[in-house]
Motif scaffolding. Structure first.
Motif, PDB file in Angstrom:
ATOM      1  N   GLN A  49      13.800   6.709   5.887  1.00  0.00           N
ATOM      2  CA  GLN A  49      12.602   7.541   6.072  1.00  0.00           C
ATOM      3  C   GLN A  49      12.803   8.783   5.145  1.00  0.00           C
ATOM      4  O   GLN A  49      12.117   9.283   4.759  1.00  0.00           O
ATOM      5  CB  GLN A  49      12.427   7.757   7.363  1.00  0.00           C
ATOM      6  N   ILE A  50      14.077   9.452   5.208  1.00  0.00           N
ATOM      7  CA  ILE A  50      14.334  10.747   4.258  1.00  0.00           C
ATOM      8  C   ILE A  50      13.812  10.436   2.918  1.00  0.00           C
ATOM      9  O   ILE A  50      13.373  11.211   2.180  1.00  0.00           O
ATOM     10  CB  ILE A  50      15.984  10.970   4.626  1.00  0.00           C
ATOM     11  N   VAL A  51      14.463   9.153   2.329  1.00  0.00           N
ATOM     12  CA  VAL A  51      14.094   9.047   1.326  1.00  0.00           C
ATOM     13  C   VAL A  51      12.386   8.735   0.698  1.00  0.00           C
ATOM     14  O   VAL A  51      11.984   9.392  -0.180  1.00  0.00           O
ATOM     15  CB  VAL A  51      14.940   7.780   0.538  1.00  0.00           C
ATOM     16  N   VAL A  52      11.863   8.084   1.868  1.00  0.00           N
ATOM     17  CA  VAL A  52      10.505   7.863   1.643  1.00  0.00           C
ATOM     18  C   VAL A  52       9.774   9.187   1.490  1.00  0.00           C
ATOM     19  O   VAL A  52       8.922   9.572   0.899  1.00  0.00           O
ATOM     20  CB  VAL A  52      10.169   7.113   2.705  1.00  0.00           C
ATOM     21  N   ASP A  83       6.703  13.105  -1.291  1.00  0.00           N
ATOM     22  CA  ASP A  83       6.284  14.470  -1.659  1.00  0.00           C
ATOM     23  C   ASP A  83       6.299  14.913  -3.099  1.00  0.00           C
ATOM     24  O   ASP A  83       5.516  15.485  -3.939  1.00  0.00           O
ATOM     25  CB  ASP A  83       7.176  15.562  -0.824  1.00  0.00           C
ATOM     26  N   ALA A  84       7.415  14.330  -3.854  1.00  0.00           N
ATOM     27  CA  ALA A  84       7.652  14.486  -5.189  1.00  0.00           C
ATOM     28  C   ALA A  84       6.565  13.700  -6.006  1.00  0.00           C
ATOM     29  O   ALA A  84       5.828  14.299  -6.912  1.00  0.00           O
ATOM     30  CB  ALA A  84       8.886  13.822  -5.693  1.00  0.00           C
ATOM     31  N   VAL A  85       5.993  12.767  -5.565  1.00  0.00           N
ATOM     32  CA  VAL A  85       5.067  11.941  -6.275  1.00  0.00           C
ATOM     33  C   VAL A  85       3.751  12.693  -6.074  1.00  0.00           C
ATOM     34  O   VAL A  85       2.664  12.941  -6.862  1.00  0.00           O
ATOM     35  CB  VAL A  85       4.750  10.496  -5.681  1.00  0.00           C
ATOM     36  N   LEU A  86       3.377  13.241  -4.760  1.00  0.00           N
ATOM     37  CA  LEU A  86       1.998  13.686  -4.687  1.00  0.00           C
ATOM     38  C   LEU A  86       1.714  15.095  -5.532  1.00  0.00           C
ATOM     39  O   LEU A  86       0.858  15.561  -5.748  1.00  0.00           O
ATOM     40  CB  LEU A  86       2.043  14.217  -3.021  1.00  0.00           C
ATOM     41  N   SER A  87       3.046  15.515  -5.860  1.00  0.00           N
ATOM     42  CA  SER A  87       2.790  16.876  -6.815  1.00  0.00           C
ATOM     43  C   SER A  87       2.309  16.620  -8.250  1.00  0.00           C
ATOM     44  O   SER A  87       2.253  17.402  -8.940  1.00  0.00           O
ATOM     45  CB  SER A  87       4.425  17.551  -6.888  1.00  0.00           C
ATOM     46  N   CYS A  88       2.504  15.357  -8.705  1.00  0.00           N
ATOM     47  CA  CYS A  88       2.149  15.061 -10.070  1.00  0.00           C
ATOM     48  C   CYS A  88       1.083  13.870  -9.977  1.00  0.00           C
ATOM     49  O   CYS A  88       0.837  13.240 -11.045  1.00  0.00           O
ATOM     50  CB  CYS A  88       3.439  14.740 -10.854  1.00  0.00           C
ATOM     51  N   ALA A  89       0.731  13.335  -8.904  1.00  0.00           N
ATOM     52  CA  ALA A  89      -0.109  11.961  -8.764  1.00  0.00           C
ATOM     53  C   ALA A  89      -1.101  12.097  -7.675  1.00  0.00           C
ATOM     54  O   ALA A  89      -0.919  12.763  -6.772  1.00  0.00           O
ATOM     55  CB  ALA A  89       0.741  10.876  -8.764  1.00  0.00           C
ATOM     56  N   HIS A  90      -2.234  11.081  -7.699  1.00  0.00           N
ATOM     57  CA  HIS A  90      -3.021  11.233  -6.855  1.00  0.00           C
ATOM     58  C   HIS A  90      -3.592   9.626  -6.143  1.00  0.00           C
ATOM     59  O   HIS A  90      -2.596   8.698  -7.086  1.00  0.00           O
ATOM     60  CB  HIS A  90      -4.301  11.889  -7.012  1.00  0.00           C
ATOM     61  N   ASN A  91      -4.099   9.338  -5.370  1.00  0.00           N
ATOM     62  CA  ASN A  91      -4.305   7.972  -4.698  1.00  0.00           C
ATOM     63  C   ASN A  91      -2.987   7.373  -4.387  1.00  0.00           C
ATOM     64  O   ASN A  91      -2.560   6.459  -4.799  1.00  0.00           O
ATOM     65  CB  ASN A  91      -4.863   7.112  -5.832  1.00  0.00           C
ATOM     66  N   VAL A  92      -2.039   8.058  -3.783  1.00  0.00           N
ATOM     67  CA  VAL A  92      -0.684   7.783  -3.385  1.00  0.00           C
ATOM     68  C   VAL A  92      -0.961   6.570  -2.213  1.00  0.00           C
ATOM     69  O   VAL A  92      -1.451   6.929  -1.092  1.00  0.00           O
ATOM     70  CB  VAL A  92       0.073   8.692  -2.861  1.00  0.00           C
ATOM     71  N   GLN A  93      -0.054   5.421  -2.191  1.00  0.00           N
ATOM     72  CA  GLN A  93      -0.318   4.446  -1.414  1.00  0.00           C
ATOM     73  C   GLN A  93       1.518   4.054  -0.998  1.00  0.00           C
ATOM     74  O   GLN A  93       2.314   3.729  -1.758  1.00  0.00           O
ATOM     75  CB  GLN A  93      -0.885   3.210  -1.899  1.00  0.00           C
ATOM     76  N   ILE A  94       1.475   4.370   0.186  1.00  0.00           N
ATOM     77  CA  ILE A  94       2.817   4.031   0.817  1.00  0.00           C
ATOM     78  C   ILE A  94       2.887   3.199   2.073  1.00  0.00           C
ATOM     79  O   ILE A  94       2.159   3.445   3.353  1.00  0.00           O
ATOM     80  CB  ILE A  94       3.712   5.157   1.403  1.00  0.00           C
ATOM     81  N   PRO A  95       3.316   1.800   2.247  1.00  0.00           N
ATOM     82  CA  PRO A  95       3.252   1.157   3.560  1.00  0.00           C
ATOM     83  C   PRO A  95       3.954   1.858   4.401  1.00  0.00           C
ATOM     84  O   PRO A  95       4.806   2.622   4.493  1.00  0.00           O
ATOM     85  CB  PRO A  95       4.204  -0.108   3.041  1.00  0.00           C
ATOM     86  N   THR A 102      10.865   0.219   0.123  1.00  0.00           N
ATOM     87  CA  THR A 102       9.359   0.690   0.589  1.00  0.00           C
ATOM     88  C   THR A 102       8.854   1.170  -0.759  1.00  0.00           C
ATOM     89  O   THR A 102       9.472   1.802  -1.250  1.00  0.00           O
ATOM     90  CB  THR A 102       9.382   1.982   1.474  1.00  0.00           C
ATOM     91  N   PRO A 103       7.830   0.641  -1.227  1.00  0.00           N
ATOM     92  CA  PRO A 103       7.083   0.847  -2.668  1.00  0.00           C
ATOM     93  C   PRO A 103       6.213   2.065  -2.430  1.00  0.00           C
ATOM     94  O   PRO A 103       5.695   2.264  -1.357  1.00  0.00           O
ATOM     95  CB  PRO A 103       6.650  -0.525  -3.011  1.00  0.00           C
ATOM     96  N   VAL A 104       6.248   2.608  -3.612  1.00  0.00           N
ATOM     97  CA  VAL A 104       5.321   3.822  -3.443  1.00  0.00           C
ATOM     98  C   VAL A 104       4.352   3.673  -4.868  1.00  0.00           C
ATOM     99  O   VAL A 104       4.867   3.571  -5.949  1.00  0.00           O
ATOM    100  CB  VAL A 104       5.979   5.257  -3.546  1.00  0.00           C
TER     101      VAL A 104
END
Length: 462
Positions: free
Chosen positions: A315-318, A323-335, A351-353
């Motif tokens: 969960q630490i990695v997730v 957070d890193a992806v949210l800073s440069c992308a949108h429509n973020v999908q995580i199971p 877990t894919p992102v």
């Protein structure tokens, strides 16, 4: 005999020379053409006959493969690596002439290479030739993907180039790569010696980390260690690649040669892929061995899914990747829940992102934000890196760092260079690491790293 289909090399070079003579600036000429089927490992092996550095990349699905021979240009940076490589690549593409048989995204000028784990660390003898970040545009690159087989030739033209002589050399070398002599088996190359570097000190460092976590605002620190191996005779890198491709399914298989050494491995961990602004990253943390029977294997997988320590580590990695992806992308999908990711020797929580890049960001920007993930350094990032710089004696070099490729549009993919080793003649240094948290047991962490050495040991014949 393998032949190319449809492009006159000398004609392309002649046309490029006219452009260069007008601009009065040397240019990289990249010529891609479809070819008949060729064995990728024979192509790789033939590169040694030309005494050129070789590169290899195969994705986890084994449906995209690059085999690079030679070095037409290398992007290098020892400081501010991501921004420097990105800027230099853009400048290079401005003076690159591209001729392609079709518009396959996996042909044309493609850079293959890696970043260091920590560019603040100095490079010493072990990693000589792998200083800083290096991305190589091969002189000859075989692409194998769902569209077929392609050969890309990358060469330089200046206003005074002798096109006829250059074309003759290119034809001769391409023919040697595409139609190599039969490979003779070199037989078994047994491991003569295995030496673990200071295992007792490493276990003491695990204890030190658990004490440190108790007294500081750090949740996890990833420690790595080295296993030195000596073979009976110099290692045949082609044989190692063959073993990795056969035995390590669902893994990224890579090799990158420099100054007589080869960094090679089979990593299960994608860092990030970008294709037409669509981003895919993966969280891979939490480890268990494979069972000897189907039922045993299933029970071990279920135990991993329910294990508190591994779930917290995952969960630490997730959280960090989100957070890193949210800073440069949108429509973020995580199971919401991880699943089991099975490998030959191990199984992991996965877990894919998925997301879409925001305008102005590229693959290299995402890699910069993601590396190092908590699976490779710890969490929080700055605090864990600070501890490693002060206490870890292993020179990581490219181990645990981003390794991969990108094309002129910054489409590409990076894996995390784990399950890997650095091979030079008959000697190899293998690397493995594990995440240490407050409840970690030194013996259990030590046993986990022993398992993680297995893919490379098997590939070397051990």
């Amino acid at each position: 005999m393998i032949e190319t289909q449809g492009i006159n090399i000398e004609g392309v070079l002649t046309a490029a020379l006219k452009q260069v003579q007008v601009s009065k600036t040397a240019s990289l000429v990249s010529i891609s053409e479809k070819i008949n089927k060729v064995d990728r490992l024979s192509f790789f092996a033939a590169g040694k006959n030309l005494a050129k550095n070789r590169s290899f990349w195969s994705n986890a699905d084994q449906n995209v493969c690059f085999v690079g021979i030679g070095d037409s240009y290398t992007l290098k940076a020892e400081r501010h690596s991501y921004d420097t490589v990105k800027a230099e690549w853009k400048k290079l593409m401005e003076r690159t002439i591209i001729k392609r048989h079709d518009e396959s995204a996996n042909t044309g000028p493609i850079a293959i290479g890696g970043f260091p784990f920590d560019e603040e660390n100095e490079t010493y003898q072990l990693w000589q030739g792998f200083e800083g970040s290096q991305f190589r545009i091969p002189e000859y690159m075989l692409t194998v993907d769902e569209n077929g087989y392609f050969l890309t030739t990358n060469t330089w033209i200046d206003p005074h180039s002798n096109v006829g002589k250059l074309a003759s050399v290119l034809h001769e070398e391409r023919n040697m790569l595409l139609n190599p002599p039969p490979q003779r088996s070199e037989g078994v190359n047994p491991i003569l010696l295995k030496h673990e570097v200071d295992p007792g000190e490493w276990k003491n460092l695990v204890r030190e980390v658990t004490d440190y976590i108790d007294n500081h605002s750090v949740e996890k620190i990833v420690l790595a260690r080295e296993l030195q191996v000596e073979l009976r005779k110099p290692c045949n890198i082609t044989d190692v690649l063959r073993q990795l491709l056969t035995n390590q399914k669902n893994s990224y298989v890579f090799a990158w040669e420099s100054e007589g050494a080869c960094f090679i491995g089979a990593s299960p961990e994608r860092l990030v892929q970008v294709k037409n602004n669509h981003l895919l990253s993966t969280c891979l943390a939490g480890t268990a061995p494979r069972g000897k029977t189907t039922e045993d294997d299933k029970q071990m997988g279920q135990a991993l899914l329910q294990d508190k320590k591994n779930r917290e580590e995952h969960q630490i990695v997730v959280n960090m990747i989100r957070d890193a992806v949210l800073s440069c992308a949108h429509n973020v999908q995580i199971p919401e829940q991880p699943v089991i990711y099975p490998l030959q020797n191990l199984q992991h929580l996965y877990t894919p992102v998925r997301a879409e890049l925001k305008h102005g960001y590229t693959l290299l920007d995402v890699v910069k934000k993601l590396h190092p993930t908590p699976a490779l350094s710890g969490f929080p990032q700055n605090e864990s890196l600070s501890f490693l710089r002060e206490h870890e004696t292993l020179e990581r070099g490219w181990y645990g760092a981003p390794i991969g490729w990108f094309n002129r549009s910054f489409n590409g993919e990076f894996a995390v260079a784990i399950r890997s080793g650095l091979i030079c003649d008959e000697k190899a240094s293998l690397f493995a690491g594990c995440g240490v948290v407050k409840d970690s047991d030194p013996e259990m962490e030590y046993e986990e790293t022993k398992i993680k050495f297995t893919p490379m040991l098997e590939a070397l014949g051990g």
